[in-house]
Design a protein around this motif. Structure first.
Motif, PDB file in Angstrom:
ATOM      1  N   ALA A 184       0.836  -1.206   0.000  1.00 40.39           N
ATOM      2  CA  ALA A 184       0.000   0.000   0.000  1.00 40.39           C
ATOM      3  C   ALA A 184       0.872   1.258   0.000  1.00 40.39           C
ATOM      4  O   ALA A 184       0.565   2.236  -0.705  1.00 40.39           O
ATOM      5  CB  ALA A 184      -0.924  -0.006   1.214  1.00 40.39           C
ATOM      6  N   LYS A 185       1.949   1.233   0.764  1.00 40.56           N
ATOM      7  CA  LYS A 185       2.854   2.386   0.810  1.00 40.56           C
ATOM      8  C   LYS A 185       3.497   2.610  -0.557  1.00 40.56           C
ATOM      9  O   LYS A 185       3.567   3.741  -1.036  1.00 40.56           O
ATOM     10  CB  LYS A 185       3.934   2.167   1.863  1.00 40.56           C
ATOM     11  CG  LYS A 185       4.869   3.324   2.015  1.00 40.56           C
ATOM     12  CD  LYS A 185       5.876   3.073   3.122  1.00 40.56           C
ATOM     13  CE  LYS A 185       6.873   4.216   3.229  1.00 40.56           C
ATOM     14  NZ  LYS A 185       7.866   3.987   4.270  1.00 40.56           N
ATOM     15  N   GLN A 186       3.935   1.545  -1.211  1.00 40.09           N
ATOM     16  CA  GLN A 186       4.540   1.672  -2.539  1.00 40.09           C
ATOM     17  C   GLN A 186       3.544   2.257  -3.538  1.00 40.09           C
ATOM     18  O   GLN A 186       3.894   3.120  -4.342  1.00 40.09           O
ATOM     19  CB  GLN A 186       5.035   0.314  -3.038  1.00 40.09           C
ATOM     20  CG  GLN A 186       6.270  -0.171  -2.334  1.00 40.09           C
ATOM     21  CD  GLN A 186       6.674  -1.565  -2.800  1.00 40.09           C
ATOM     22  OE1 GLN A 186       5.868  -2.317  -3.358  1.00 40.09           O
ATOM     23  NE2 GLN A 186       7.916  -1.919  -2.554  1.00 40.09           N
ATOM     24  N   ILE A 187       2.314   1.793  -3.486  1.00 39.94           N
ATOM     25  CA  ILE A 187       1.288   2.302  -4.395  1.00 39.94           C
ATOM     26  C   ILE A 187       1.041   3.782  -4.133  1.00 39.94           C
ATOM     27  O   ILE A 187       1.007   4.595  -5.059  1.00 39.94           O
ATOM     28  CB  ILE A 187      -0.017   1.496  -4.252  1.00 39.94           C
ATOM     29  CG1 ILE A 187       0.181   0.072  -4.790  1.00 39.94           C
ATOM     30  CG2 ILE A 187      -1.173   2.195  -4.972  1.00 39.94           C
ATOM     31  CD1 ILE A 187      -0.937  -0.879  -4.446  1.00 39.94           C
ATOM     32  N   ALA A 188       0.873   4.135  -2.869  1.00 43.91           N
ATOM     33  CA  ALA A 188       0.600   5.532  -2.520  1.00 43.91           C
ATOM     34  C   ALA A 188       1.750   6.444  -2.922  1.00 43.91           C
ATOM     35  O   ALA A 188       1.525   7.539  -3.458  1.00 43.91           O
ATOM     36  CB  ALA A 188       0.323   5.645  -1.028  1.00 43.91           C
ATOM     37  N   LEU A 189       2.981   6.015  -2.690  1.00 41.88           N
ATOM     38  CA  LEU A 189       4.131   6.846  -3.041  1.00 41.88           C
ATOM     39  C   LEU A 189       4.306   6.968  -4.552  1.00 41.88           C
ATOM     40  O   LEU A 189       4.744   8.003  -5.051  1.00 41.88           O
ATOM     41  CB  LEU A 189       5.402   6.286  -2.399  1.00 41.88           C
ATOM     42  CG  LEU A 189       5.477   6.423  -0.876  1.00 41.88           C
ATOM     43  CD1 LEU A 189       6.696   5.679  -0.345  1.00 41.88           C
ATOM     44  CD2 LEU A 189       5.506   7.885  -0.458  1.00 41.88           C
TER      45      LEU A 189
END
Length: 60
Positions: free
Chosen positions: A17-22
């Protein structure tokens, strides 16, 4: 099927989720950012009438 994900699965999901958001920051209309120590403020902002955009709670 277990009712809760393993700690490893949760960590993997959070990392994804963090990778997608960033990677997609231009897709989020950020209106405010709060730290983990400010949950009440973040929720109050997120549910206020007329709010447009994303309220982010950051892990630091």
């Amino acid at each position: 099927m277990p009712s809760e994900a393993s700690p490893e699965k949760r960590a993997s999901d959070i990392a994804t989720a963090k990778q997608i958001a960033l990677a997609l920051t231009d897709q989020f209309d950020m209106v405010a950012t709060y730290g983990l120590g400010e949950p009440a403020e973040a929720v109050a902002h997120a549910v206020q009438p007329g709010k447009v955009g994303t309220v982010l709670v950051r892990p630091w």
